[in-house]
Scaffold this active site. Structure first.
Site, PDB file in Angstrom:
ATOM      1  N   GLU A  67       0.820  -1.218   0.000  1.00 31.62           N
ATOM      2  CA  GLU A  67       0.000   0.000   0.000  1.00 31.62           C
ATOM      3  C   GLU A  67       0.850   1.262   0.000  1.00 31.62           C
ATOM      4  OE1 GLU A  67      -0.678  -2.639   1.820  1.00 31.62           O
ATOM      5  OE2 GLU A  67      -2.743  -3.216   1.349  1.00 31.62           O
ATOM      6  N   HIS A 136     -12.010  -4.501   9.174  1.00 35.08           N
ATOM      7  CA  HIS A 136     -12.541  -4.263   7.826  1.00 35.08           C
ATOM      8  C   HIS A 136     -13.753  -3.338   7.823  1.00 35.08           C
ATOM      9  CE1 HIS A 136     -10.072  -7.650   6.448  1.00 35.08           C
ATOM     10  NE2 HIS A 136     -10.375  -7.311   5.218  1.00 35.08           N
TER      11      HIS A 136
END
Lengths: 334, 352
Positions: A67, A136
């Protein structure tokens, strides 16, 4: 929604994001998409399905799980004259790229004395409600909107999902777009051939005179539902979709609260030290004497997202909570 | 640019290097000019750093100040083979790289004074030197944070079919960061023109290199990402130049990254707040015997390529440039407080 003259077509939020990307890539050679599983897999949420076949691997770039690396790469490419769309699978994983987003993209223009602007667009999924548990399910868009130098967009409608990308790509500065995962299947009629939306203003999505419900993203849909329930009770709520969390459009918010004299903020982020606190402060600082009652907030419970469905539901604002909060506002039954 | 003379010379030398004339000119006038130029560049950096130190103690320069003394051969040797269009991304000990890339000493000094005429308008300071004109992209104080940017610039150049490359400088400390590994992998995977220059000065602040890395052979790390590379004596400017030339030739012809480890040493403390408990004075003394400027000027004299007068001229020119930069910074104006919120967004109307 106001009536429109241009041709409309029913499409999903997912399709709208995809169409927006396709249009941008057809329009501008500098635009490309880069992120985890955007190519072969078709996007973690199926957003970029078919785009690899259409545009090829030079412009639909599957990245390894890096990322920080690929977000920083997007920043460099933007500086080098490209217009990358970086997709980070979810806001939770964006924390791994937060060094690049916060320590570089947001502040490079300033650190360089105005020499290096970073025209990057970073899209990511956000939000809870799908029993994906604590790693999440965060809604950290309010947290990102704390940072000067970033522009934060939260499309809540199909029209905005379709229309916000192009102006974001045209913007000379870094723009983060937060797409709520529970909205991808949401369908709505939207203009066929793209659309001109601004990325500077909040919008009144439902007019009303008794209370202003100020929200964004998935909160808009819950608030609109709550407004219908309240209407049956004779309470007409005005629902404001913030659309842009930074810079905030004070004017639209204040105009509404001046009219209704009551404000409820609905945010799926946490209440403490968050976006809802900022909104409440702005209203109180500027409109204290206009208010008929204290500003109220309906936010996520101060816990990490639980897995168990009933607990998760209880941890997030629901239309019933919004209705309840509005009903208890001072003088609402006037 | 204050150093337009140096820059013109640098361009000429570059042209020679590229046309291959440099080799034939091994003992000729051109070679002597190149050698003088390299020496002059290193001396400019050294004098700038000495003056910066002095100005820090006089509180003219504030904040953090990280000085480059001892490492000059790396910046000068590498920069000599880069083009103006090539991007350079450095870290927080970057006065040397900025100067060698062509950022004017005036604007660097003014930046450290926090003046509007500084290369970052006084918003950056010592750790954040930027200059669009010379493609100098900072100036990052987050270790390894500039590496992904270098990968992206290289990606853009490749997509645009430009021949430019991106060169990033970083220390041995950066090797411990994830961004180093992610960047090496991406650059290799996507075959991007990135020159990774690791200035291994043996300490990441106070942490000795051998206590920080389980594998101290950095070329092995590069190889694990299938990145070719080389280790070079970072105290020898011509060795660095040759290694950098080989690297740049490879990058431009293969469109692949290259990893260059320059073994070097910082003569001063990490920053101005460092009591240097972690290293022995004798070690510093030992390394100072290999001072890149001293070694190089002695060598040139031995080879008959430099005489005392020429050295004195180079020294006095550098000294003069430094003095002028101080005068420039002193006379430059402060930014009015009214414009404080500039540069948050390109469109000021959107500033909050």
């Amino acid at each position: 929604m106001p009536e429109r003259e241009i041709a409309e077509q029913k499409m999903s939020y997912r399709q709208a994001v995809r169409e927006a990307m396709r249009e941008a890539m057809n329009r501008d050679d500098r635009v490309y998409l880069m992120g985890e599983d955007v190519g072969l897999y078709g996007g973690c949420f199926n957003v970029s399905e078919g785009m690899l076949e259409e545009f090829g691997k030079e412009r639909i770039i599957d990245t390894p799980l890096s990322e920080s690396g690929f977000t920083g790469c997007g920043i460099g490419a933007a500086l080098g004259g490209m217009r990358p769309i970086v997709e980070i699978m979810t806001v939770n994983f964006s924390l791994l790229a937060s060094d690049q987003i916060i320590n570089t993209a947001a502040i490079l223009l300033h650190m360089s004395g105005g020499q290096f602007n970073v025209p990057i667009v970073i899209r990511m999924a956000t939000g809870g409600g799908k029993q994906l548990a604590a790693q999440h399910s965060r809604s950290l868009e309010g947290w990102y909107s704390h940072i000067p130098g970033l522009k934060i967009l939260t499309p809540a409608t199909v029209e905005d999902a379709r229309g916000m990308l192009w102006p974001a790509l045209e913007d000379p500065d870094p723009v983060l777009i937060f797409e709520n995962t529970t909205l991808y299947n949401f369908e709505e009629a939207a203009p066929v051939n793209g659309t001109q939306v601004d990325i500077t203003s909040a919008k009144v999505r439902r007019e009303g005179s008794h209370v202003s419900i100020i929200t964004y993203g998935i909160g808009l849909h819950k608030s609109l539902k709550a407004a219908e329930m309240l209407s049956a009770d004779g309470i007409e709520a005005e629902v404001i979709d913030l659309r842009v969390l930074r810079p905030l459009d004070n004017q639209t918010i204040f105009e509404s609260v001046r009219k209704t004299h009551r404000a409820v903020i609905v945010d799926e982020g946490w209440k403490s030290v968050g976006l809802s606190a900022e909104l409440s402060a702005r209203i109180t600082e500027n409109l204290f004497y206009e208010l008929d009652c204290p500003v109220e907030r309906v936010c996520a419970a101060e816990v990490p997202a639980p897995y168990a469905g009933h607990l998760e539901k209880a941890s997030l604002p629901q239309p019933e909570n919004i209705v309840e909060t509005v009903r208890q506002l001072g003088g609402i039954y006037g | 640019m204050a150093d337009s003379k140096t820059e013109t010379k640098s361009r000429e030398v570059n042209a020679q290097l590229k046309s291959g004339k440099r080799k034939q000119a091994g003992s000729g006038k051109d070679n002597a000019r190149l050698m003088h130029h390299l020496l002059a560049q290193m001396i400019r950096i050294r004098r700038l750093e000495e003056k910066s130190y002095e100005l820090y103690t006089r509180e003219k320069i504030r904040g953090f100040l990280h000085l480059y003394d001892g490492q000059e051969a790396v910046a000068v040797g590498v920069m000599e083979v880069l083009e103006r269009e090539d991007a350079v991304i450095a870290a927080y000990r970057e006065h040397g790289q900025a100067l060698a890339k062509g950022v004017s000493m005036n604007s660097i000094m003014a930046e450290m004074y926090g003046k509007t005429t500084g290369c970052s308008g006084g918003r950056g300071g010592s750790m954040h030197l930027y200059d669009k004109e010379t493609n100098f992209f900072g100036g990052s104080a987050i270790v390894a944070n500039g590496l992904p940017m270098a990968v992206g610039l290289a990606q853009a150049y490749k997509m645009q079919k430009r021949s430019s490359l991106a060169c990033c400088f970083f220390g041995d400390g950066a090797v411990g960061e994830g961004e180093f590994h992610e960047s090496m992998n991406l650059a290799s995977l996507w075959e991007l023109p990135v020159l990774f220059v690791c200035e291994n000065n043996l300490y990441s602040m106070g942490m000795p290199f051998e206590l920080a890395e389980a594998e101290t052979d950095l070329l092995k790390k590069a190889a694990s990402y299938r990145v070719e590379g080389e280790r070079v004596d970072g105290m020898d400017v011509t060795a660095v130049l040759e290694a950098a030339r080989k690297a740049v030739d490879y990058i431009r012809s293969e469109s692949k990254p290259w990893f260059l480890e320059c073994q070097t040493y910082r003569f001063r403390a990490h920053s101005m707040f460092d009591p240097e408990r972690y290293r022995d004075k004798s070690e510093v003394k030992e390394w100072k015997k290999r001072d890149p400027i001293k070694m190089f000027s002695e060598r040139l004299m031995d080879e008959g390529l430099l005489d005392e007068k020429q050295l004195a001229d180079i020294e006095s020119q550098a000294q003069q440039e430094v003095e002028e930069s101080v005068g420039y910074a002193e006379e430059s104006s402060d930014e009015p407080i009214e414009t404080l919120s500039r540069y948050v967004y390109s469109d000021m109307k959107n500033s909050e």
